[in-house]
Design a protein around this motif. Sequence first.
Motif, PDB file in Angstrom:
ATOM      1  N   CYS A 120      -1.868  34.732 -65.397  1.00  0.00           N
ATOM      2  CA  CYS A 120      -1.754  35.436 -64.111  1.00  0.00           C
ATOM      3  C   CYS A 120      -1.349  36.888 -64.306  1.00  0.00           C
ATOM      4  CB  CYS A 120      -0.781  34.725 -63.178  1.00  0.00           C
ATOM      5  SG  CYS A 120       0.956  34.711 -63.709  1.00  0.00           S
ATOM      6  N   SER A 121      -0.682  37.213 -65.417  1.00  0.00           N
ATOM      7  CA  SER A 121      -0.228  38.579 -65.632  1.00  0.00           C
ATOM      8  C   SER A 121      -1.385  39.528 -65.924  1.00  0.00           C
ATOM      9  CB  SER A 121       0.776  38.637 -66.781  1.00  0.00           C
ATOM     10  OG  SER A 121       0.171  38.205 -67.987  1.00  0.00           O
ATOM     11  N   ALA A 122      -2.542  38.972 -66.255  1.00  0.00           N
ATOM     12  CA  ALA A 122      -3.699  39.810 -66.567  1.00  0.00           C
ATOM     13  C   ALA A 122      -4.673  39.906 -65.393  1.00  0.00           C
ATOM     14  CB  ALA A 122      -4.428  39.251 -67.792  1.00  0.00           C
ATOM     15  N   VAL A 123      -4.365  39.238 -64.285  1.00  0.00           N
ATOM     16  CA  VAL A 123      -5.257  39.201 -63.132  1.00  0.00           C
ATOM     17  C   VAL A 123      -4.920  40.334 -62.179  1.00  0.00           C
ATOM     18  CG1 VAL A 123      -5.989  37.864 -61.121  1.00  0.00           C
ATOM     19  CG2 VAL A 123      -5.607  36.727 -63.303  1.00  0.00           C
ATOM     20  N   THR A 124      -5.957  41.073 -61.761  1.00  0.00           N
ATOM     21  CA  THR A 124      -5.785  42.181 -60.831  1.00  0.00           C
ATOM     22  C   THR A 124      -6.793  42.028 -59.688  1.00  0.00           C
ATOM     23  OG1 THR A 124      -5.147  43.615 -62.654  1.00  0.00           O
ATOM     24  CG2 THR A 124      -5.768  44.694 -60.608  1.00  0.00           C
ATOM     25  N   PRO A 125      -6.393  42.224 -58.438  1.00  0.00           N
ATOM     26  CA  PRO A 125      -5.060  42.605 -57.995  1.00  0.00           C
ATOM     27  C   PRO A 125      -4.135  41.423 -57.743  1.00  0.00           C
ATOM     28  CG  PRO A 125      -6.530  42.617 -56.132  1.00  0.00           C
ATOM     29  CD  PRO A 125      -7.353  42.229 -57.328  1.00  0.00           C
ATOM     30  N   SER A 126      -4.689  40.210 -57.612  1.00  0.00           N
ATOM     31  CA  SER A 126      -3.828  39.075 -57.329  1.00  0.00           C
ATOM     32  C   SER A 126      -4.507  37.798 -57.784  1.00  0.00           C
ATOM     33  CB  SER A 126      -3.526  38.981 -55.830  1.00  0.00           C
ATOM     34  OG  SER A 126      -4.680  38.565 -55.128  1.00  0.00           O
ATOM     35  N   CYS A 127      -3.821  36.678 -57.533  1.00  0.00           N
ATOM     36  CA  CYS A 127      -4.379  35.376 -57.906  1.00  0.00           C
ATOM     37  C   CYS A 127      -5.150  34.747 -56.753  1.00  0.00           C
ATOM     38  CB  CYS A 127      -3.267  34.430 -58.343  1.00  0.00           C
ATOM     39  SG  CYS A 127      -2.474  34.930 -59.888  1.00  0.00           S
ATOM     40  N   ALA A 128      -5.497  35.528 -55.744  1.00  0.00           N
ATOM     41  CA  ALA A 128      -6.180  34.986 -54.565  1.00  0.00           C
ATOM     42  C   ALA A 128      -7.698  35.013 -54.745  1.00  0.00           C
ATOM     43  CB  ALA A 128      -5.785  35.780 -53.330  1.00  0.00           C
ATOM     44  N   GLY A 129      -8.374  34.216 -53.920  1.00  0.00           N
ATOM     45  CA  GLY A 129      -9.833  34.233 -53.879  1.00  0.00           C
ATOM     46  C   GLY A 129     -10.475  33.909 -55.212  1.00  0.00           C
ATOM     47  N   THR A 130     -11.408  34.755 -55.649  1.00  0.00           N
ATOM     48  CA  THR A 130     -12.134  34.510 -56.896  1.00  0.00           C
ATOM     49  C   THR A 130     -11.256  34.693 -58.121  1.00  0.00           C
ATOM     50  OG1 THR A 130     -12.901  36.796 -56.880  1.00  0.00           O
ATOM     51  CG2 THR A 130     -14.353  35.157 -55.886  1.00  0.00           C
ATOM     52  N   ARG A 132      -8.444  33.258 -58.539  1.00  0.00           N
ATOM     53  CA  ARG A 132      -7.479  32.157 -58.478  1.00  0.00           C
ATOM     54  C   ARG A 132      -6.897  31.853 -59.851  1.00  0.00           C
ATOM     55  NH1 ARG A 132      -4.771  30.591 -54.432  1.00  0.00           N
ATOM     56  NH2 ARG A 132      -6.655  30.630 -53.162  1.00  0.00           N
ATOM     57  N   CYS A 133      -5.579  31.875 -59.938  1.00  0.00           N
ATOM     58  CA  CYS A 133      -4.892  31.595 -61.198  1.00  0.00           C
ATOM     59  C   CYS A 133      -4.584  30.107 -61.313  1.00  0.00           C
ATOM     60  CB  CYS A 133      -3.593  32.392 -61.280  1.00  0.00           C
ATOM     61  SG  CYS A 133      -3.839  34.173 -61.331  1.00  0.00           S
ATOM     62  N   VAL A 134      -4.426  29.660 -62.539  1.00  0.00           N
ATOM     63  CA  VAL A 134      -4.155  28.242 -62.792  1.00  0.00           C
ATOM     64  C   VAL A 134      -2.676  27.956 -62.548  1.00  0.00           C
ATOM     65  CG1 VAL A 134      -4.249  26.387 -64.494  1.00  0.00           C
ATOM     66  CG2 VAL A 134      -6.019  28.175 -64.481  1.00  0.00           C
ATOM     67  N   ARG A 135      -2.400  26.905 -61.780  1.00  0.00           N
ATOM     68  CA  ARG A 135      -1.021  26.529 -61.492  1.00  0.00           C
ATOM     69  C   ARG A 135      -0.364  25.898 -62.702  1.00  0.00           C
ATOM     70  NH1 ARG A 135       0.571  25.145 -56.199  1.00  0.00           N
ATOM     71  NH2 ARG A 135       2.418  24.217 -57.172  1.00  0.00           N
ATOM     72  N   GLY A 136       0.894  26.252 -62.903  1.00  0.00           N
ATOM     73  CA  GLY A 136       1.719  25.579 -63.886  1.00  0.00           C
ATOM     74  C   GLY A 136       2.541  24.511 -63.182  1.00  0.00           C
ATOM     75  N   PRO A 137       3.361  23.765 -63.914  1.00  0.00           N
ATOM     76  CA  PRO A 137       4.190  22.737 -63.281  1.00  0.00           C
ATOM     77  C   PRO A 137       5.292  23.343 -62.428  1.00  0.00           C
ATOM     78  CG  PRO A 137       4.732  22.933 -65.603  1.00  0.00           C
ATOM     79  CD  PRO A 137       3.520  23.787 -65.387  1.00  0.00           C
ATOM     80  N   ASP A 138       5.620  22.663 -61.339  1.00  0.00           N
ATOM     81  CA  ASP A 138       6.725  23.099 -60.494  1.00  0.00           C
ATOM     82  C   ASP A 138       8.054  22.843 -61.209  1.00  0.00           C
ATOM     83  OD1 ASP A 138       4.715  23.481 -58.664  1.00  0.00           O
ATOM     84  OD2 ASP A 138       5.295  21.819 -57.349  1.00  0.00           O
ATOM     85  N   SER A 139       9.092  23.508 -60.710  1.00  0.00           N
ATOM     86  CA  SER A 139      10.433  23.202 -61.202  1.00  0.00           C
ATOM     87  C   SER A 139      10.886  21.866 -60.626  1.00  0.00           C
ATOM     88  CB  SER A 139      11.423  24.294 -60.780  1.00  0.00           C
ATOM     89  OG  SER A 139      11.769  24.143 -59.399  1.00  0.00           O
ATOM     90  N   LYS A 140      12.025  21.427 -61.069  1.00  0.00           N
ATOM     91  CA  LYS A 140      12.663  20.262 -60.472  1.00  0.00           C
ATOM     92  C   LYS A 140      12.840  20.492 -58.971  1.00  0.00           C
ATOM     93  CE  LYS A 140      17.047  17.696 -60.910  1.00  0.00           C
ATOM     94  NZ  LYS A 140      18.311  17.642 -61.672  1.00  0.00           N
ATOM     95  N   TYR A 141      12.641  19.450 -58.174  1.00  0.00           N
ATOM     96  CA  TYR A 141      12.881  19.510 -56.728  1.00  0.00           C
ATOM     97  C   TYR A 141      14.334  19.105 -56.464  1.00  0.00           C
ATOM     98  CZ  TYR A 141       7.877  19.918 -55.589  1.00  0.00           C
ATOM     99  OH  TYR A 141       6.570  20.348 -55.460  1.00  0.00           O
ATOM    100  N   ILE A 142      15.043  19.928 -55.670  1.00  0.00           N
ATOM    101  CA  ILE A 142      16.453  19.672 -55.418  1.00  0.00           C
ATOM    102  C   ILE A 142      16.700  19.644 -53.912  1.00  0.00           C
ATOM    103  CG2 ILE A 142      18.811  20.450 -55.792  1.00  0.00           C
ATOM    104  CD1 ILE A 142      17.878  21.961 -58.226  1.00  0.00           C
ATOM    105  N   PRO A 143      17.326  18.601 -53.394  1.00  0.00           N
ATOM    106  CA  PRO A 143      17.637  18.559 -51.958  1.00  0.00           C
ATOM    107  C   PRO A 143      18.806  19.477 -51.621  1.00  0.00           C
ATOM    108  CG  PRO A 143      18.447  16.577 -53.044  1.00  0.00           C
ATOM    109  CD  PRO A 143      17.670  17.338 -54.076  1.00  0.00           C
TER     110      PRO A 143
END
Length: 302
Positions: A120-130, A132-143
């Motif tokens: 994602c750091s090499a994508v310009t201007p953003s990760c939107a639309g065409t 689209r950047c690849v998602r990594g794993p989420d952090s732990k979910y905390i209530p």
Amino acid sequence: MIAAAAAAFLLAGSAVAQFANCPSPTGDFVVVKDVAAGATAVNSGGLVGGEHVNFTFAGANGVTVTPRGDGSSPGSLYWFFKFDIQECYDASGYNAIEFDVTMPAGSTFSMTWTTHLGNCSAVTPSCAGTNRCVRGPDSKYIPITDYIVPSGSKQSVRIPFADFLPNTDGTGLTDFYHIKDFTFIGFSPNTTATNFIFNNILLKAGCTAGLPAPPSDRPGVATKPANSSTDVSPLPGMIPRTTAAPRASGTAGPASSSTAKASTSTSSGAVPGSKFFVSSTFVAGITSAVAVLFAGAVFALA
């Protein structure tokens, strides 16, 4: 002499374990404060959004998030904010997220950091639309109920990044170098009469113990920020994390979501984490120091 060298090596390993290549922010990062009504972005310029909830900014009164009461599972109700237009924010120079929240007694939600992979750091201007950047794993979910008992009054919360370090795939640590957004998810109860009011959301400058060394696209520096706050202790009135009351039975969590937000498993698994995590660098330092001392003893006996 050998013992002194070993001790120096051990101390060096300890320093790296505590502050692994932490950058130097200019101070706390104010994300949501006095955001004008009708805004679609927060103070950082990052976009905000959500599913199955309505949210309204009201300047000094913060932002009100209200479930739509449409029968959706709690795990599909979420509100998020991003930290930059690129959706690829390097949050490694901060050590806690802090905010005020007003929510009814008996209500709840959970929190998580979402990430993108390093490309994602090499994508310009953003990760939107065409782009689209690849998602990594989420952090732990905390209530949220791990930290406060909702009462209907405004309460201030400070959550160390260390509490979020285990990621949801159970194989590693959360990538704070490539943050997509911070998400409040699982709002419950799902009724239009339940309002969650957030304000003064900020990131606290400082370093996080156990944070891995930065990848090649995030070089960082191996020093602790001179202006950072090392205090990530609970704020007055908060429940200490280690003695937090258990989540109410029957409360649905984000694992029930069918949306992209919870596409990764939300189980934290048996992984090293939270406040007692010790980095592999520190362990390596201890191991090497012991080896040096042992070698010295053998040499002396010889």
